[in-house]
Design an enzyme around this catalytic site. Sequence first.
Site, short mmCIF file in Angstrom:
data_model
loop_
_atom_site.label_atom_id
_atom_site.label_comp_id
_atom_site.label_asym_id
_atom_site.label_seq_id
_atom_site.Cartn_x
_atom_site.Cartn_y
_atom_site.Cartn_z
N HIS A 142 0.83 -1.13 0.20
CA HIS A 142 0.18 0.03 -0.15
C HIS A 142 0.89 1.25 -0.13
O HIS A 142 0.57 2.28 -0.53
CB HIS A 142 -0.83 0.14 1.31
CG HIS A 142 -1.78 -1.04 1.24
ND1 HIS A 142 -1.91 -1.87 2.22
CD2 HIS A 142 -3.00 -1.48 0.72
CE1 HIS A 142 -2.93 -2.81 2.19
NE2 HIS A 142 -3.50 -2.49 1.05
N MET A 146 -0.37 -4.50 -9.20
CA MET A 146 -0.42 -5.74 -10.46
C MET A 146 -0.31 -6.99 -9.75
O MET A 146 -0.53 -7.98 -10.28
CB MET A 146 0.55 -5.52 -11.52
CG MET A 146 0.20 -4.53 -12.52
SD MET A 146 -1.43 -4.87 -13.14
CE MET A 146 -0.99 -6.46 -14.18
#
Length: 283
Positions: A37, A148
């Site tokens: 994050h 991703m």
Amino acid sequence: MKIVKTITEMQELVQSYKQDGKSVGFVPTMGYLHEGHLSLMNKARSENDILVVSIFVNPLQFGPNEDFDRYPRDFDRDEALAKNASVDIIFYPDVKEMYPKEMAMTIHVQQGIDVLCGRSRPGHFDGVATVVLKLFNIVMPTNVYFGMKDAQQVAVITQLIENFNLPINLVPCDTLREEDGLAKSSRNVYLSSEERKQASAIYQSLQKSIERIKTGERNPLVIREFITSYLTDYTDGMIDYAEILSYPELKEIEHLNGNIIIAIALKFEKARLIDNVTLTVES
Ligand code: PAF
């Protein structure tokens, strides 16, 4: 840094930023923030005037036997990490704010969910797409950032933006890796030291597959066969899937051409690891 708990306040704030011509970067999360994050936040911080992070554990994306109640939550820790990453706003609604009454309609994802991780989580991506559409309408971001590592989620959100003509730019962000190529994951701590050594074979098999494609291989079955024997030879893990699909449609293909994804899930004793690469193949 502001903590905003209501939809109205979030929309008013963002409208005023937009009127001032400011770009808004958005990182949607379910909290319990980790390195992955933080790297999305750093990228978003460097590319936008305003950085919004949402923290909302979305009940709609958990199945009846999944861990919604047990999902880890630690707002104080998240708040400190977000402050350190120079976040401007944490959007932190509760379930009543997001779902004040039963939804009369939700998004149903029809493509790309019967493969990869979606196969074992029926309804999961419907819940993800529904909450993400709501969050987009609340935060109205210019740019939104997704990792991703969860390529199937990125594919679903890419199609959501395209199918519903949302004026939002999705920025897919590279998977963070250890020095030997293993994708960073909170689950890596569950690997024994022998498994940890073996786990780098996942990324190696992806890299070697790319080399084979670059030197002319176009049959997905051959690549799949190669990955299966590589992982069987170099690890004691059990292959959950090794798939080669079109991207972002996530459809099976007979010939490698255009945008594709090669994705792997490998189960060790206490950890199931996933990884993938996407590439463009010329026929
Ligand atoms: O990736 C996640 O944390 C969640 O699926 C998301 C995108 C925040 C939606 O709840």
